[in-house]
Design an enzyme around this catalytic site. Structure first.
Site, PDB file in Angstrom:
ATOM      1  N   ASP A 326       0.829  -1.208   0.000  1.00  0.00           N
ATOM      2  CA  ASP A 326       0.000   0.000   0.000  1.00  0.00           C
ATOM      3  C   ASP A 326       0.868   1.265   0.000  1.00  0.00           C
ATOM      4  O   ASP A 326       0.540   2.259  -0.640  1.00  0.00           O
ATOM      5  CB  ASP A 326      -0.898   0.039   1.246  1.00  0.00           C
ATOM      6  CG  ASP A 326      -1.787  -1.187   1.393  1.00  0.00           C
ATOM      7  OD1 ASP A 326      -1.365  -2.279   0.979  1.00  0.00           O
ATOM      8  OD2 ASP A 326      -2.887  -1.058   1.956  1.00  0.00           O
ATOM      9  N   GLU A 467      -6.502 -11.397  -4.248  1.00  0.00           N
ATOM     10  CA  GLU A 467      -6.144 -12.447  -3.280  1.00  0.00           C
ATOM     11  C   GLU A 467      -7.112 -13.626  -3.271  1.00  0.00           C
ATOM     12  O   GLU A 467      -6.866 -14.614  -2.589  1.00  0.00           O
ATOM     13  CB  GLU A 467      -6.075 -11.841  -1.868  1.00  0.00           C
ATOM     14  CG  GLU A 467      -4.914 -10.889  -1.694  1.00  0.00           C
ATOM     15  CD  GLU A 467      -4.830 -10.317  -0.285  1.00  0.00           C
ATOM     16  OE1 GLU A 467      -5.857 -10.313   0.412  1.00  0.00           O
ATOM     17  OE2 GLU A 467      -3.733  -9.876   0.100  1.00  0.00           O
ATOM     18  N   LYS A 579     -11.112 -10.071  -6.297  1.00  0.00           N
ATOM     19  CA  LYS A 579     -11.255  -9.205  -5.128  1.00  0.00           C
ATOM     20  C   LYS A 579     -11.018  -7.741  -5.475  1.00  0.00           C
ATOM     21  O   LYS A 579     -11.706  -6.848  -5.001  1.00  0.00           O
ATOM     22  CB  LYS A 579     -10.262  -9.652  -4.053  1.00  0.00           C
ATOM     23  CG  LYS A 579     -10.302  -8.800  -2.796  1.00  0.00           C
ATOM     24  CD  LYS A 579      -9.356  -9.319  -1.741  1.00  0.00           C
ATOM     25  CE  LYS A 579      -9.414  -8.443  -0.493  1.00  0.00           C
ATOM     26  NZ  LYS A 579      -8.412  -8.831   0.500  1.00  0.00           N
TER      27      LYS A 579
HETATM   28  C1  BGC Z   1      -5.636  -6.295   0.104  1.00  0.00           C
HETATM   29  C2  BGC Z   1      -4.159  -6.044  -0.101  1.00  0.00           C
HETATM   30  C3  BGC Z   1      -3.742  -4.910   0.787  1.00  0.00           C
HETATM   31  C4  BGC Z   1      -4.100  -5.187   2.229  1.00  0.00           C
HETATM   32  C5  BGC Z   1      -3.808  -4.020   3.131  1.00  0.00           C
HETATM   33  C6  BGC Z   1      -5.903  -6.568   1.560  1.00  0.00           C
HETATM   34  O1  BGC Z   1      -7.268  -6.711   1.781  1.00  0.00           O
HETATM   35  O2  BGC Z   1      -6.055  -7.393  -0.672  1.00  0.00           O
HETATM   36  O3  BGC Z   1      -3.889  -5.736  -1.442  1.00  0.00           O
HETATM   37  O4  BGC Z   1      -2.368  -4.707   0.681  1.00  0.00           O
HETATM   38  O5  BGC Z   1      -5.478  -5.457   2.326  1.00  0.00           O
HETATM   39  O6  BGC Z   1      -4.499  -2.876   2.748  1.00  0.00           O
END
Ligand code: BGC
Length: 726
Positions: A326, A467, A579
């Site tokens: 992020d 994911e 997702k």
């Molecule tokens: C997302 C990731 C992200 C993480 C933290 C997850 O739900 O799939 O891409 O880095 O949350 O924000």
């Protein structure tokens, strides 16, 4: 004119957790949730510290300190607290220009009305300091007792994290000391109060709280002001946290509340001078964007030389206070453009945590640097192998985020090089910086698989940004980012060789051979030519063969509202429902490599198949829409990112794990959409250009940005943009 205040009038007990996030204040060193002073652990108050973690059970998370904001009122010997005593009127507000939280509550008592107002700030000028001001008024001669102190009953997701908690008083100050369980880091919270009217004061210990009891009798209609200073130090800041905390509150008390507040506001004025975004014709968007930037400012670790920002900011222990991709892919641009010194701190953190990444790669049998998916101090990966709890069995569910989300190392390289490109500051590319990039490239090289019958390399068994599909082969985003890393590392090695700066441990020629070979032969899925998927790039091998169910169909298959959509049995796992933006993230980063029709086809194909189950998703769709000249299509996705915290309503659960908190990546994406998407700010051959493309709602914009040490003013009216050096 921007309205810099958000308000919530009335009282609804069940909103306490979400308001705690929305009304958060912070200064990068600590975050203080927007909860009421009288709240105890069950209402999720927190003074959350940046960069200090502790283990309880199998879980490591950042620590919440004993709550130095704790206070309540007693009138005519009766306690007045929410939610127990319903108010006549109540409200909270956040002045997000200056990071000041306020509340006002009026209660009806047997003899008349009493009103309590408070305000608090986490000082930007002195990050160890919290200032609080209480005002009490009654319309009768009330017998008032203001009770204020430090509550050691800390709210933890997986605590307790503090041991040897000791509560003591020193003349006019209260002091709590403790240490963390795992690393025995000492922490101290001191507080002192000052009343501008005659009072009687006592110190008491009650259960897990140490308190000042301040007694006074009000005259009808008169206002009684009490100021309070809380000092917070840890063994990471100094040798003697207790002494420093006590000294700080003593000095601040002497100087007076107004002087602390003035210094704090001055810092915020300076931040906004470089970062405020003015949007003409759309006050809604203007508020949402600046409110998002407020959050980014509040959690920026300016007080250190090397630290990054957790995925949920400093809003609590969610996501283990860990740093994800992020930072580099979503938040970094805001700091590069408005506060490059902070951008440097963020990237320095990655370089300084290389050791953890080397160990992680070695652990899995790879070469080079595999960065932590959920990074804590030293690059330790806090992500567990069982990161989700199954709602049906209550059992931990095997997830592969930690071992398979290999695109994280590329994000680190991307961030460091973007920093260098945007600031022109090459100092990060000293020996350790070069090493970081080389080791990430070595990691990808060691991941490459070469089939005996094919002339290209593959990356198998990964998770991409989406994911919900685990352990897939040739994720386009991952492969493109690996290729980017290999290509850039080759350039960095070449330059270091030419400058005589390549670390002695490396054989430059051999590295070049490998990186160039890897970059050249790495497989990248191409836009499809078959009629059903014309121009669409397959997210990973076999994705098009998965069930093409609609989002509604897949959602209707859920048996439990908190059920996890991914993993072995998730409702999305065997379908094309994803997702978050995946191919779209790739195309947004490398849009210049594809024709507009390819960009369009992918946006149109993937958007309806995206659940947007991550707050990171909408921003990528917004930005790609801008790149295909569709700002109006981008607009709702932009607003969704910009409103992620202002409106709330995001996902609060992954299985049985609470994931609520603030969303700084969405805030960063909103900034990028405004400046780079709508504003069309970009580099063309090293030159800053502005080619705006505004959505219908927005008539013009004005903001400042830094590029290579120079600050510029950008003014946009309709389709015309000017960039002027300041
Ligand atoms: C997302 C990731 C992200 C993480 C933290 C997850 O739900 O799939 O891409 O880095 O949350 O924000």
């Amino acid at each position: 004119m921007l309205n810099w205040t958000i308000r919530e009038e009335g009282y609804e007990e069940q909103n306490a957790p979400s308001l705690g996030n929305r009304y958060l204040i912070g200064n990068g060193y600590m975050g203080i949730r927007g909860t009421l002073e009288e709240y105890e652990a069950d209402k999720l108050p927190a003074v959350n510290l940046a960069g200090i973690y502790d283990r309880a059970g199998g879980w490591r998370e950042p620590i919440n300190l004993p709550n130095g904001c704790f206070s309540y009122l007693r009138v005519d010997a009766e306690i007045y607290k929410l939610p127990e005593k319903q108010p006549v009127s109540h409200g909270i507000e956040l002045d997000y220009r200056y990071g000041i939280f306020r509340r006002h509550t009026t209660w009806h008592t047997a003899r008349g009305n009493v009103t309590l107002t408070t305000e608090r700030f986490a000082s930007m000028a002195k990050v160890n300091l919290i200032g609080i001001r209480f005002r009490v008024t009654a319309d009768f001669h009330a017998d008032v007792e203001l009770v204020t102190g430090i509550d050691c009953d800390v709210w933890d997701l997986n605590g307790p994290h503090l041991e040897e908690v000791s509560m003591g008083g020193q003349e006019e100050e209260l002091l709590v000391t403790a240490r963390t369980q795992e690393q025995k880091i000492p922490v101290a919270v001191a507080e002192t109060v000052f009343a501008s009217y005659p009072v009687e004061m006592k110190q008491v210990v009650k259960g897990n709280k140490i308190l000042h009891r301040i007694f006074f009798i009000t005259k009808p209609g008169e206002q009684y002001t009490t100021d309070k200073w809380v000092g917070v130090y840890t063994g990471k800041d100094c040798d003697n946290p207790a002494k420093e905390a006590l000294e700080l509150v003593r000095i601040k008390k002497e100087n007076g509340y107004d002087s602390s507040l003035r210094a704090h506001k001055k810092c915020w004025d300076e931040l906004w001078k470089h970062s405020e975004v003015i949007i003409k014709g759309d006050s809604n968007a203007m508020q949402a964007v600046n409110y998002s930037l407020y959050h980014l400012h509040s959690i920026a670790p300016r007080h250190t030389e090397s630290l990054s920002i957790p995925a949920r900011g400093l809003s609590g222990q969610t996501y283990k206070g860990a740093v994800f991709w992020d930072t580099e892919m979503f938040m970094l641009d805001f700091f590069l453009m408005t506060d490059p010194a902070t951008a440097r701190i963020l990237m320095k953190y990655r370089i300084d945590t290389l050791e953890g990444a080397l160990q992680k790669a070695a652990h899995y049998g790879y070469e080079g640097a595999f960065y932590a998916w959920e990074s804590q101090e030293g690059g330790y990966d806090a992500c567990t192998d069982y990161n989700v709890t199954d709602v049906f069995t209550g059992r931990p569910q095997r997830t592969y985020f930690k071992d398979k989300q290999v695109h994280i190392s590329a994000a680190v390289v991307y961030g460091i090089l973007r920093y260098v490109e945007w600031t022109g500051d090459e100092s990060l590319l000293d020996t350790k910086g070069v090493k970081t990039i080389v080791e990430c490239a070595k990691f990808y090289y060691s991941l490459l698989l070469h089939s005996l019958t094919k002339d290209y390399y593959e990356i198998r068994d990964v998770i991409g940004p989406d994911e919900y599909h685990e352990r897939i082969n040739n994720n386009g985003y991952t492969n493109r980012m690996a290729k980017f890393t290999l290509e850039k590392a080759a350039e960095v090695v070449k330059k270091a060789m030419a400058d005589g700066k390549l670390p002695a441990e490396y054989d430059g020629e051999e590295l070049l051979r490998r990186f160039q070979d890897g970059a050249e032969k790495l497989f990248l899925p191409k836009p499809s030519e078959d009629a059903a998927h014309r121009n669409v790039i397959e997210q990973f091998d076999g994705y098009f063969d998965m069930e093409d169910a609609t989002l509604e169909e897949v959602r209707s298959r859920l048996l439990h509202e908190k059920e996890y959509w991914g993993g072995a049995y998730g409702v999305a796992s065997h379908t094309q429902i994803i997702k978050q933006a995946d191919v779209v993230t790739w195309l947004n980063l490398f849009s210049q490599e594809y024709d507009e029709e390819v960009l369009r086809a992918n946006w149109a194909y993937y958007e309806p198949r995206t659940e947007h189950g991550s707050s990171l998703s909408a921003g990528m769709y917004a930005m790609l829409a801008c790149k295909i000249g569709e700002p109006d299509r981008a607009y709702p996705f932009f607003l969704k990112s910009a409103m992620a915290d202002l409106k709330g309503g995001g996902k609060e659960w992954a299985g049985l794990v609470y994931i609520g908190g603030t969303h700084p990546a969405a805030a960063g994406a909103a900034y990028m959409t405004v400046v780079e998407g709508f504003g069309g700010i970009r580099l063309e051959n090293g030159k800053l250009v502005c080619k705006p493309s505004l959505p219908r709602e927005i008539q013009g914009m004005q903001f400042r940005i830094f590029y290579r040490g120079q600050e510029y003013e950008v003014k946009i009216e309709g389709t015309k943009g000017t960039v002027t050096a300041l």
